[in-house]
Every structure is written in C-alpha cells, then in structure tokens.
Design an enzyme around this catalytic site. Structure first.
Site, PDB file in Angstrom:
ATOM      1  N   ARG A   1      -6.598   2.377   8.651  1.00 14.71           N
ATOM      2  CA  ARG A   1      -7.806   2.417   7.841  1.00 14.71           C
ATOM      3  C   ARG A   1      -8.998   2.117   8.747  1.00 14.71           C
ATOM      4  O   ARG A   1      -8.848   1.492   9.797  1.00 14.71           O
ATOM      5  CB  ARG A   1      -7.740   1.377   6.726  1.00 14.71           C
ATOM      6  CG  ARG A   1      -6.582   1.546   5.746  1.00 14.71           C
ATOM      7  CD  ARG A   1      -6.604   0.422   4.718  1.00 14.71           C
ATOM      8  NE  ARG A   1      -5.535   0.565   3.729  1.00 14.71           N
ATOM      9  CZ  ARG A   1      -4.343  -0.032   3.811  1.00 14.71           C
ATOM     10  NH1 ARG A   1      -4.069  -0.804   4.861  1.00 14.71           N
ATOM     11  NH2 ARG A   1      -3.429   0.135   2.880  1.00 14.71           N
TER      12      ARG A   1
ATOM     13  N   LYS B   1      -4.942  -4.660   4.172  1.00 18.44           N
ATOM     14  CA  LYS B   1      -5.443  -5.121   2.875  1.00 18.44           C
ATOM     15  C   LYS B   1      -4.734  -6.407   2.468  1.00 18.44           C
ATOM     16  O   LYS B   1      -3.548  -6.579   2.724  1.00 18.44           O
ATOM     17  CB  LYS B   1      -5.217  -4.042   1.809  1.00 18.44           C
ATOM     18  CG  LYS B   1      -6.210  -2.892   1.876  1.00 18.44           C
ATOM     19  CD  LYS B   1      -6.031  -1.964   0.698  1.00 18.44           C
ATOM     20  CE  LYS B   1      -7.092  -0.855   0.689  1.00 18.44           C
ATOM     21  NZ  LYS B   1      -6.910   0.055  -0.463  1.00 18.44           N
TER      22      LYS B   1
ATOM     23  N   HIS C   1     -11.014   8.766   6.567  1.00 18.38           N
ATOM     24  CA  HIS C   1      -9.721   8.591   5.894  1.00 18.38           C
ATOM     25  C   HIS C   1      -8.855   9.849   5.990  1.00 18.38           C
ATOM     26  O   HIS C   1      -7.628   9.778   5.858  1.00 18.38           O
ATOM     27  CB  HIS C   1      -9.945   8.216   4.428  1.00 18.38           C
ATOM     28  CG  HIS C   1      -8.930   7.245   3.904  1.00 18.38           C
ATOM     29  ND1 HIS C   1      -8.777   5.968   4.406  1.00 18.38           N
ATOM     30  CD2 HIS C   1      -8.000   7.377   2.921  1.00 18.38           C
ATOM     31  CE1 HIS C   1      -7.812   5.348   3.749  1.00 18.38           C
ATOM     32  NE2 HIS C   1      -7.317   6.181   2.849  1.00 18.38           N
TER      33      HIS C   1
ATOM     34  N   ARG D   1      -6.190   9.415   8.556  1.00 12.74           N
ATOM     35  CA  ARG D   1      -5.046   8.624   8.074  1.00 12.74           C
ATOM     36  C   ARG D   1      -4.098   9.516   7.273  1.00 12.74           C
ATOM     37  O   ARG D   1      -2.876   9.477   7.458  1.00 12.74           O
ATOM     38  CB  ARG D   1      -5.565   7.464   7.221  1.00 12.74           C
ATOM     39  CG  ARG D   1      -4.489   6.572   6.594  1.00 12.74           C
ATOM     40  CD  ARG D   1      -5.187   5.372   5.968  1.00 12.74           C
ATOM     41  NE  ARG D   1      -4.384   4.658   4.993  1.00 12.74           N
ATOM     42  CZ  ARG D   1      -3.547   3.660   5.290  1.00 12.74           C
ATOM     43  NH1 ARG D   1      -3.383   3.298   6.540  1.00 12.74           N
ATOM     44  NH2 ARG D   1      -2.877   3.036   4.337  1.00 12.74           N
TER      45      ARG D   1
ATOM     46  N   HIS E   1       1.286   0.298   2.923  1.00 12.83           N
ATOM     47  CA  HIS E   1       1.211   0.395   1.468  1.00 12.83           C
ATOM     48  C   HIS E   1       2.135  -0.639   0.832  1.00 12.83           C
ATOM     49  O   HIS E   1       3.300  -0.755   1.228  1.00 12.83           O
ATOM     50  CB  HIS E   1       1.636   1.791   0.990  1.00 12.83           C
ATOM     51  CG  HIS E   1       0.619   2.846   1.280  1.00 12.83           C
ATOM     52  ND1 HIS E   1       0.944   4.190   1.340  1.00 12.83           N
ATOM     53  CD2 HIS E   1      -0.717   2.781   1.520  1.00 12.83           C
ATOM     54  CE1 HIS E   1      -0.143   4.887   1.601  1.00 12.83           C
ATOM     55  NE2 HIS E   1      -1.153   4.064   1.715  1.00 12.83           N
TER      56      HIS E   1
ATOM     57  N   TYR F   1       2.300  11.944  -0.341  1.00 13.11           N
ATOM     58  CA  TYR F   1       2.568  12.868   0.761  1.00 13.11           C
ATOM     59  C   TYR F   1       3.760  13.775   0.464  1.00 13.11           C
ATOM     60  O   TYR F   1       3.828  14.884   0.981  1.00 13.11           O
ATOM     61  CB  TYR F   1       2.762  12.083   2.063  1.00 13.11           C
ATOM     62  CG  TYR F   1       1.530  11.293   2.386  1.00 13.11           C
ATOM     63  CD1 TYR F   1       0.355  11.930   2.792  1.00 13.11           C
ATOM     64  CD2 TYR F   1       1.494   9.913   2.221  1.00 13.11           C
ATOM     65  CE1 TYR F   1      -0.811  11.228   3.033  1.00 13.11           C
ATOM     66  CE2 TYR F   1       0.330   9.188   2.474  1.00 13.11           C
ATOM     67  CZ  TYR F   1      -0.812   9.858   2.869  1.00 13.11           C
ATOM     68  OH  TYR F   1      -1.971   9.161   3.100  1.00 13.11           O
TER      69      TYR F   1
END
Length: 201
Positions: free
Chosen positions: A41, A65, A136, A139, A162, A171
């Site tokens: 990110r 995150k 992004h 990514r 994630h 994806y």
C-alpha cells in the site's frame, strides 16, 4: 473490479529507469519495483525505514493496517534496485537526517502526494493511459499477475496483508472474468462452422 496493468505494461514500468544515473530516478525505480513485486500500500511504502530491510535474507518488515506487522520478500531485481538506491540515498540526506527509507529531493520523508506524482509520471513516461490508474493499481497488478501464474490465494492474502480472505478473492473474480472474455471470443462463436474449420486448418 479493480484496474490492473498487463504483464507487458508492468514490465515497461519496471524497465523505465534501468540506465539512469540520476539519484531521483534511481529512487523512483526502487519505489516502482516494491509496488509491483511486493504489493505494498502507499502508506506502507511511505513509512518504510532503513532498519526494516534485511537485504542479506531478501526480506523486509512491513507495518500494515491496524499496526499489524508482516514480512515482505525481495526478488533479485528488486533487491538490486534497492541496493542501487541506497548507494545514492546519501546524496538526498538533509541536515535533519532520518531513518526513512525513501527521501524527497530535499532529504525529508516523502508525502503521499509526492509518491502519487512519481507513479503518475511513470505511467506517462511508459506511455500507459493512466486516467483510470493510480498507485493502488500497482498493488492490484502484483496480486493479479501472481494469481494468474498459479500462486495460491492464501499466499497472496499473506503477501497483501489482508485480514479476511474475502478481500483477496476479488483476484479470483478478475481471473474468472478474463476466462469468460476469452471463451466468449472463441472462433466458433463468431463464425459459421465452415469458416471456423477454415480458420483452424
């Protein structure tokens, strides 16, 4: 569905500054490599510090995150791009030196806006239409190319950091859409059978 670059477009981005001796472009090359091969990110890349790198073992630490730490891995090209950048990084250090990995031309920590401009400039220089592309996108490109080359979705989840597998499964849907588009464009769907036989003869 997220936008992503084709393999050829991603290669153009990676190759942009191969022959450059300009410290800023050498820095930008390392940034593009990390985005495209590690799926970072923007905030993760911006906050990388020198001590996060373990070049001998081809890995680095990422704070993602929720302040969650994970390990990223460096292929040979990305490792070399970082080594090249570290050799010129001292030319960017200001009086207020810090441990931030990527520095602005003024020797300070780079802003998100500055990194966005680097990526936008790279799209333009690589002659890639960037109206719908952003940081992004790189990514998404990293994850999509890995999935299309047979990498397990759980591994991609770990790579991207994630928490939920549902987030990563986008994806698989991208891949399904690509397969659908290919099948809908099958010669037997466009021509009469005789024409298809002639085409395949």
């Amino acid at each position: 569905m997220p936008n992503y670059l084709s393999l050829e477009e991603a290669q153009k981005m990676i190759d942009l500054y191969d022959d450059s001796t300009d410290p800023i472009e050498i820095r930008d090359k390392a940034i593009l490599h990390l985005f495209l091969t590690s799926g970072l990110r923007l905030s993760e890349l911006k906050n990388l510090n020198i001590e996060d790198l373990d070049l001998d073992n081809k890995k680095f630490s990422i704070i993602g995150k929720g302040n969650k730490e994970r390990t990223g891995y460096l292929n040979d090209m990305t490792k070399e791009a970082l080594i090249d950048y570290l050799k010129v990084r001292d030319t960017l250090i200001s009086k207020k030196s810090n441990n931030t990995l990527f520095l602005s031309r003024y020797g300070t920590k780079m802003s998100s806006t500055a990194i966005e401009k680097i990526v936008k400039r790279a799209y333009k220089r690589a002659k890639i239409k960037y109206d719908n592309f952003c940081v992004h996108t790189l990514r998404h490109t990293c994850a999509t190319l890995l999935y299309r080359n047979g990498i397990d979705i759980r591994t991609i989840q770990e790579l991207l950091g994630h928490v939920q597998i549902d987030t990563t499964e986008i994806y698989t849907h991208l891949y399904d859409k690509n397969v659908m588009d290919v099948m809908l464009g099958h010669p037997l769907g466009k021509f009469m059978m005789a024409d298809a036989k002639a085409l395949c003869a």
